[in-house]
Design a protein around this motif. Structure first.
Motif, PDB file in Angstrom:
ATOM      1  N   UNK A  83       0.818  -1.218   0.000  1.00 55.94           N
ATOM      2  CA  UNK A  83       0.000   0.000   0.000  1.00 55.94           C
ATOM      3  C   UNK A  83       0.852   1.268   0.000  1.00 55.94           C
ATOM      4  N   UNK A  84       2.135   1.130   0.369  1.00 56.14           N
ATOM      5  CA  UNK A  84       3.030   2.295   0.352  1.00 56.14           C
ATOM      6  C   UNK A  84       3.417   2.717  -1.067  1.00 56.14           C
ATOM      7  N   UNK A  85       3.224   1.831  -2.050  1.00 53.97           N
ATOM      8  CA  UNK A  85       3.593   2.162  -3.426  1.00 53.97           C
ATOM      9  C   UNK A  85       2.847   3.424  -3.866  1.00 53.97           C
ATOM     10  N   UNK A  86       3.569   4.497  -4.164  1.00 51.86           N
ATOM     11  CA  UNK A  86       2.886   5.753  -4.491  1.00 51.86           C
ATOM     12  C   UNK A  86       2.288   5.736  -5.897  1.00 51.86           C
ATOM     13  N   UNK A  87       1.212   6.464  -6.068  1.00 53.88           N
ATOM     14  CA  UNK A  87       0.690   6.731  -7.411  1.00 53.88           C
ATOM     15  C   UNK A  87       1.215   8.104  -7.792  1.00 53.88           C
ATOM     16  N   UNK A  88       2.312   8.126  -8.540  1.00 58.61           N
ATOM     17  CA  UNK A  88       2.983   9.381  -8.867  1.00 58.61           C
ATOM     18  C   UNK A  88       2.985   9.577 -10.375  1.00 58.61           C
ATOM     19  N   UNK A  89       2.447  10.695 -10.824  1.00 58.36           N
ATOM     20  CA  UNK A  89       2.312  10.947 -12.259  1.00 58.36           C
ATOM     21  C   UNK A  89       3.656  11.058 -12.973  1.00 58.36           C
ATOM     22  N   UNK A  90       4.678  11.510 -12.274  1.00 58.76           N
ATOM     23  CA  UNK A  90       5.990  11.640 -12.911  1.00 58.76           C
ATOM     24  C   UNK A  90       6.621  10.263 -13.129  1.00 58.76           C
ATOM     25  N   UNK A  91       6.489   9.382 -12.139  1.00 59.67           N
ATOM     26  CA  UNK A  91       7.012   8.020 -12.291  1.00 59.67           C
ATOM     27  C   UNK A  91       6.233   7.285 -13.370  1.00 59.67           C
ATOM     28  N   UNK A  92       4.894   7.266 -13.233  1.00 62.25           N
ATOM     29  CA  UNK A  92       4.059   6.488 -14.145  1.00 62.25           C
ATOM     30  C   UNK A  92       3.982   7.091 -15.544  1.00 62.25           C
ATOM     31  N   UNK A  93       3.907   8.415 -15.616  1.00 61.65           N
ATOM     32  CA  UNK A  93       3.672   9.054 -16.905  1.00 61.65           C
ATOM     33  C   UNK A  93       4.903   9.466 -17.666  1.00 61.65           C
ATOM     34  N   UNK A  94       6.033   9.625 -16.972  1.00 61.42           N
ATOM     35  CA  UNK A  94       7.243  10.108 -17.642  1.00 61.42           C
ATOM     36  C   UNK A  94       8.366   9.075 -17.585  1.00 61.42           C
ATOM     37  N   UNK A  95       8.782   8.705 -16.376  1.00 60.86           N
ATOM     38  CA  UNK A  95       9.934   7.801 -16.240  1.00 60.86           C
ATOM     39  C   UNK A  95       9.660   6.442 -16.875  1.00 60.86           C
ATOM     40  N   UNK A  96       8.509   5.855 -16.593  1.00 61.70           N
ATOM     41  CA  UNK A  96       8.196   4.532 -17.146  1.00 61.70           C
ATOM     42  C   UNK A  96       8.121   4.573 -18.678  1.00 61.70           C
ATOM     43  N   UNK A  97       7.758   5.727 -19.229  1.00 60.49           N
ATOM     44  CA  UNK A  97       7.594   5.840 -20.682  1.00 60.49           C
ATOM     45  C   UNK A  97       8.862   6.254 -21.421  1.00 60.49           C
ATOM     46  N   UNK A  98       9.957   6.489 -20.713  1.00 60.66           N
ATOM     47  CA  UNK A  98      11.210   6.827 -21.390  1.00 60.66           C
ATOM     48  C   UNK A  98      11.606   5.696 -22.342  1.00 60.66           C
ATOM     49  N   UNK A  99      11.926   6.051 -23.570  1.00 60.99           N
ATOM     50  CA  UNK A  99      12.397   5.081 -24.575  1.00 60.99           C
ATOM     51  C   UNK A  99      11.416   3.932 -24.798  1.00 60.99           C
ATOM     52  N   UNK A 100      10.123   4.188 -24.595  1.00 60.04           N
ATOM     53  CA  UNK A 100       9.164   3.089 -24.665  1.00 60.04           C
ATOM     54  C   UNK A 100       9.130   2.421 -26.039  1.00 60.04           C
ATOM     55  N   UNK A 101       9.508   3.163 -27.097  1.00 59.28           N
ATOM     56  CA  UNK A 101       9.517   2.577 -28.434  1.00 59.28           C
ATOM     57  C   UNK A 101      10.804   1.811 -28.718  1.00 59.28           C
ATOM     58  N   UNK A 102      11.800   1.956 -27.847  1.00 62.66           N
ATOM     59  CA  UNK A 102      13.124   1.401 -28.135  1.00 62.66           C
ATOM     60  C   UNK A 102      13.570   0.320 -27.162  1.00 62.66           C
ATOM     61  N   UNK A 103      12.860   0.153 -26.056  1.00 66.45           N
ATOM     62  CA  UNK A 103      13.274  -0.834 -25.055  1.00 66.45           C
ATOM     63  C   UNK A 103      13.132  -2.249 -25.626  1.00 66.45           C
ATOM     64  N   UNK A 104      14.212  -3.016 -25.579  1.00 70.02           N
ATOM     65  CA  UNK A 104      14.189  -4.403 -26.032  1.00 70.02           C
ATOM     66  C   UNK A 104      13.928  -5.313 -24.838  1.00 70.02           C
TER      67      UNK A 104
END
Length: 213
Positions: A115-136
């Motif tokens: 339950x401590x896992x934060x819902x953070x827009x920067x983590x979910x919306x930006x960091x997780x999506x970095x290089x999303x088209x290129x990650x192998x």
């Protein structure tokens, strides 16, 4: 022979040689404002993470353009310095970083929802999506993802965001099992490690704090 998305390849090559239309986003990380270039049409980060507004403006003047064309340093500096940018489009606190890391590592050891896992827009919306088209995606991630009913090749940033919410206990998973939470945490950690390996040091330092053991 691998199935190559040539349209995507040519689009990226075009954007490499031609300045993309983009804007400046900001995030307050641990009470300090940071800036980065963002292309809204692709929902994609285009730059390192800058602490200095001057360096952000210099980067934009050399690499970016707006809908009405190219602009110099003064234009971009005034854009970066607008009052609303000083407030940050996103926020990532030291507690957010600690809680994400603690929840991820706890899920790996006790296999329970966190339950401590934060819902953070920067983590979910930006960091997780970095290089999303290129990650192998590697075979280990593919194998673990199959437990969630996700086919090989279908692991993407949207799936990772769903897993973060699942580990937090805020979302149902396709299947149930004693090790499923642990598997989800492993996928998140390995995926972010892959993203980190492709990232500029400024991004890599933040990702490391999220996934370190």
């Amino acid at each position: 022979m691998p199935n190559i998305d040539w349209e995507n390849v040519f689009e990226r090559a075009y954007r490499f040689f031609v300045r993309p239309i983009a804007g400046i986003e900001s995030v307050v990380i641990d009470d300090k404002i940071h800036y980065f270039a963002y292309q809204y049409s692709w929902d994609e980060v285009l730059s390192p993470l800058f602490v200095s507004s001057k360096k952000m403006a210099y980067y934009a003047a050399r690499k970016l353009k707006t809908d009405d064309g190219r602009h110099g340093y003064v234009f971009w500096k005034s854009l970066v310095d607008e009052p609303e940018n000083g407030l940050g489009d996103f926020t990532l606190t030291r507690r957010d970083i600690y809680n994400f890391n603690f929840a991820l590592n706890s899920a790996l050891t006790d296999c329970k929802f966190q339950s401590l896992m934060p819902h953070n827009d920067f983590i979910n919306g930006v960091i997780v999506s970095l290089f999303r088209e290129s990650v192998t995606i590697n075979q280990n991630i593919d194998g673990l993802a199959s437990k969630f009913g996700v086919a090989s090749g279908d692991v993407d940033d949207h799936f990772i965001k769903e897993l973060i919410e699942y580990v937090a206990g805020r979302r149902d998973a396709p299947k149930n099992g004693d090790t499923l939470v642990k598997d989800a945490a492993l996928i998140i950690k390995e995926y972010l490690h892959l993203v980190s390996s492709m990232s500029h040091k400024s991004w890599r330092n933040i990702i490391y704090e999220l996934i370190k053991t």
